[in-house]
Design a protein around this motif. Structure first.
Motif, mmCIF file in Angstrom:
data_model
loop_
_atom_site.group_PDB
_atom_site.id
_atom_site.type_symbol
_atom_site.label_atom_id
_atom_site.label_comp_id
_atom_site.label_asym_id
_atom_site.label_seq_id
_atom_site.Cartn_x
_atom_site.Cartn_y
_atom_site.Cartn_z
ATOM 1 N N ALA A 1 0.830 -1.203 0.000
ATOM 2 C CA ALA A 1 0.000 0.000 0.000
ATOM 3 C C ALA A 1 0.862 1.249 0.000
ATOM 4 O O ALA A 1 0.605 2.206 -0.730
ATOM 5 C CB ALA A 1 -0.925 -0.009 1.222
ATOM 6 N N ALA A 2 1.922 1.234 0.821
ATOM 7 C CA ALA A 2 2.808 2.398 0.874
ATOM 8 C C ALA A 2 3.532 2.577 -0.457
ATOM 9 O O ALA A 2 3.705 3.703 -0.947
ATOM 10 C CB ALA A 2 3.818 2.234 2.006
ATOM 11 N N ALA A 3 3.953 1.456 -1.069
ATOM 12 C CA ALA A 3 4.665 1.549 -2.346
ATOM 13 C C ALA A 3 3.757 2.073 -3.446
ATOM 14 O O ALA A 3 4.172 2.878 -4.282
ATOM 15 C CB ALA A 3 5.216 0.171 -2.728
ATOM 16 N N ALA A 4 2.506 1.605 -3.459
ATOM 17 C CA ALA A 4 1.565 2.082 -4.476
ATOM 18 C C ALA A 4 1.310 3.579 -4.322
ATOM 19 O O ALA A 4 1.264 4.328 -5.306
ATOM 20 C CB ALA A 4 0.255 1.307 -4.378
ATOM 21 N N ALA A 5 1.174 4.026 -3.063
ATOM 22 C CA ALA A 5 0.950 5.458 -2.832
ATOM 23 C C ALA A 5 2.156 6.267 -3.257
ATOM 24 O O ALA A 5 2.039 7.334 -3.871
ATOM 25 C CB ALA A 5 0.627 5.698 -1.360
ATOM 26 N N ALA A 6 3.361 5.752 -2.940
ATOM 27 C CA ALA A 6 4.579 6.469 -3.314
ATOM 28 C C ALA A 6 4.737 6.528 -4.826
ATOM 29 O O ALA A 6 5.170 7.545 -5.388
ATOM 30 C CB ALA A 6 5.796 5.784 -2.681
ATOM 31 N N ALA A 7 4.392 5.440 -5.520
ATOM 32 C CA ALA A 7 4.501 5.425 -6.984
ATOM 33 C C ALA A 7 3.568 6.454 -7.595
ATOM 34 O O ALA A 7 3.949 7.202 -8.506
ATOM 35 C CB ALA A 7 4.180 4.026 -7.516
ATOM 36 N N GLY A 8 2.325 6.524 -7.086
ATOM 37 C CA GLY A 8 1.379 7.491 -7.621
ATOM 38 C C GLY A 8 1.803 8.915 -7.376
ATOM 39 O O GLY A 8 1.670 9.783 -8.239
ATOM 40 N N GLU A 9 2.349 9.178 -6.186
ATOM 41 C CA GLU A 9 2.785 10.526 -5.869
ATOM 42 C C GLU A 9 4.026 10.913 -6.677
ATOM 43 O O GLU A 9 4.197 12.057 -7.088
ATOM 44 C CB GLU A 9 3.070 10.616 -4.368
ATOM 45 N N GLY A 10 4.917 9.920 -6.906
ATOM 46 C CA GLY A 10 6.180 10.209 -7.580
ATOM 47 C C GLY A 10 6.008 10.701 -8.998
ATOM 48 O O GLY A 10 6.523 11.757 -9.374
ATOM 49 N N TRP A 11 5.281 9.944 -9.827
ATOM 50 C CA TRP A 11 5.160 10.342 -11.227
ATOM 51 C C TRP A 11 4.368 11.629 -11.376
ATOM 52 O O TRP A 11 4.684 12.479 -12.214
ATOM 53 C CB TRP A 11 4.544 9.215 -12.067
ATOM 54 N N SER A 12 3.313 11.806 -10.557
ATOM 55 C CA SER A 12 2.509 13.025 -10.684
ATOM 56 C C SER A 12 3.290 14.251 -10.225
ATOM 57 O O SER A 12 3.154 15.334 -10.795
ATOM 58 C CB SER A 12 1.208 12.883 -9.888
ATOM 59 N N ARG A 13 4.138 14.066 -9.219
ATOM 60 C CA ARG A 13 4.981 15.183 -8.770
ATOM 61 C C ARG A 13 5.958 15.595 -9.867
ATOM 62 O O ARG A 13 6.171 16.793 -10.105
ATOM 63 C CB ARG A 13 5.740 14.769 -7.504
ATOM 64 N N LEU A 14 6.549 14.625 -10.548
ATOM 65 C CA LEU A 14 7.490 14.947 -11.621
ATOM 66 C C LEU A 14 6.778 15.611 -12.801
ATOM 67 O O LEU A 14 7.329 16.506 -13.442
ATOM 68 C CB LEU A 14 8.209 13.688 -12.084
ATOM 69 N N LEU A 15 5.547 15.176 -13.096
ATOM 70 C CA LEU A 15 4.797 15.807 -14.172
ATOM 71 C C LEU A 15 4.483 17.260 -13.818
ATOM 72 O O LEU A 15 4.607 18.155 -14.662
ATOM 73 C CB LEU A 15 3.513 15.030 -14.444
ATOM 74 N N ARG A 16 4.076 17.500 -12.582
ATOM 75 C CA ARG A 16 3.817 18.881 -12.152
ATOM 76 C C ARG A 16 5.087 19.725 -12.246
ATOM 77 O O ARG A 16 5.044 20.887 -12.652
ATOM 78 C CB ARG A 16 3.268 18.897 -10.718
ATOM 79 N N GLU A 17 6.217 19.116 -11.888
ATOM 80 C CA GLU A 17 7.489 19.840 -11.976
ATOM 81 C C GLU A 17 7.817 20.186 -13.424
ATOM 82 O O GLU A 17 8.293 21.287 -13.714
ATOM 83 C CB GLU A 17 8.600 18.981 -11.361
#
Length: 378
Positions: free
Chosen positions: A256-272
């Motif tokens: 669950a933690a890994a899935a949440a981190a994966a979702g946050e990671g790519w979206s954060r990079l896209l926003r950047e």
């Protein structure tokens, strides 16, 4: 030998294939384009062999230099200034830094510093040379990002901070493709063609330069979005029964933690990427189509861009725009974006019509307005 030349990492795939198939001494001395039957076309020079092969050889010489290539670089700049520019020297230095970062004995703080220095050296090279193989560069940095992620899995802390190596690699994942975009289309011909006015004029109204700029620009976007797509996939689950002692509970909670981190990671990079200056409006369109096609409407309406409302309200794209974005989202985009002829011949991927239909029905705009708290307008 041609087979050995084909192993050079700086060579583009098309030239690697050409070398692997066999390159004669005459082909090197008189680098002519070949027709569909492999026959030389008099008077039509092959830019890959004429310029990119010598540069790749220069880089190989520099990489083999024990002192990091400095002596070779100075000699090449002095003797071959037209073929080996200061940007090429910067690129050679960057590859040498990446090679040092790859060494298994390099400590993580040193690896992060080497990656940052390599990125700083690559950016002027990428900005000055639209022929740089972007995918190879991004893959080189991405390998360090993946290695850092593997080293920190399974996550014991449900919200671990990014490692310095991951942060350095992520800056490269964002900045290199956007620098390549500016080099490939310095006059912003692609956004002009795909604007509302340009798209309404139709494909026949686009110049050869605009069509080439569209392909070149979208290739850069695909390199970025393909990596984000990979990052969006959660890692494989860990069997808690195989985890040692006290780590079992952490391993059980890891998915669950890994899935949440994966979702946050790519979206954060896209926003950047969307926040980078100068602003790239066409990147927003590319990202929006990518999210819409991937059934990620919730992430789409969360994008921070003044252009997002116009995208959500635009309705179905004109024929030219539809053809372009269908090829961009195709599983065969690597080949489809090589040339305008290949793009025009690429069939729409499965599911693209449904994505267009969802945009046409106009339900994205109310969701966006509701997300912004504009309830009456929604």
């Amino acid at each position: 030998a041609p087979g050995r030349l084909a192993e050079l990492p700086e060579l583009p795939p098309k030239l690697k294939a050409h070398l692997a198939a066999g390159l004669t001494l005459q082909g090197l001395a008189v680098p002519l384009l070949l027709d569909g039957r492999g026959k030389p076309q008099p008077g039509r020079w092959d830019a890959d062999i004429e310029a990119r092969l010598p540069k790749a050889l220069f880089h190989a010489l520099g990489a083999a230099e024990a002192a990091g290539g400095a002596a070779v670089t100075r000699r090449l700049q002095a003797e071959c200034p037209e073929l080996f520019s200061s940007a090429d020297a910067s690129s050679l230095k960057a590859w040498e830094l990446l090679s040092r970062a790859d060494a298994p004995t390099t400590a993580e703080p040193d690896r992060a510093a080497l990656l940052s220095d390599a990125l700083a050296a690559f950016l002027p090279a990428v900005s000055a040379d639209a022929s740089v193989d972007l995918a190879v560069l991004v893959d080189a940095f991405f390998a360090h990002h993946a290695r850092a992620k593997r080293a920190s899995a399974p996550p014991v802390d449900p919200a671990p901070g990014a490692s310095p190596v991951s942060e350095a690699a992520e800056r490269a994942l964002v900045q290199l493709p956007l620098a390549a975009v500016r080099a490939a289309d310095p006059d912003n011909l692609a956004p002009q063609a795909l604007s509302a006015a340009g798209a309404a004029a139709g494909v026949d109204g686009w110049s050869k330069q605009q069509r080439g700029a569209i392909c070149a620009r979208l290739r850069c976007y695909r390199v970025l979005l393909d990596k984000l797509d990979f990052l969006a996939r959660p890692p494989l689950p860990v069997d808690p029964h195989k985890a040692p002692g006290p780590a079992a509970a952490s391993a059980a909670a890891a998915p669950a933690a890994a899935a949440a981190a994966a979702g946050e990671g790519w979206s954060r990079l896209l926003r950047e990427a969307l926040r980078q200056a100068p602003s790239d409006e066409l990147l927003l369109d590319a990202a929006a189509w990518w999210l819409l096609y991937g059934n990620r409407e919730e992430e789409l309406v969360e994008l921070a861009s003044p252009r997002l409302e116009a995208f959500c309200a635009a309705g179905p794209p004109p024929e030219g725009g539809r053809r372009v974005w269908a090829a961009f989202l195709s599983p065969a985009a690597g080949e489809a974006l090589e040339s305008w002829e290949a793009l025009a011949a690429t069939p729409e991927p499965a599911g693209f019509g449904e994505a267009v239909s969802r945009l046409s029905r106009g339900y994205l705009l109310p969701r966006l307005l509701f997300r912004r708290g504009q309830y009456v307008e929604a």
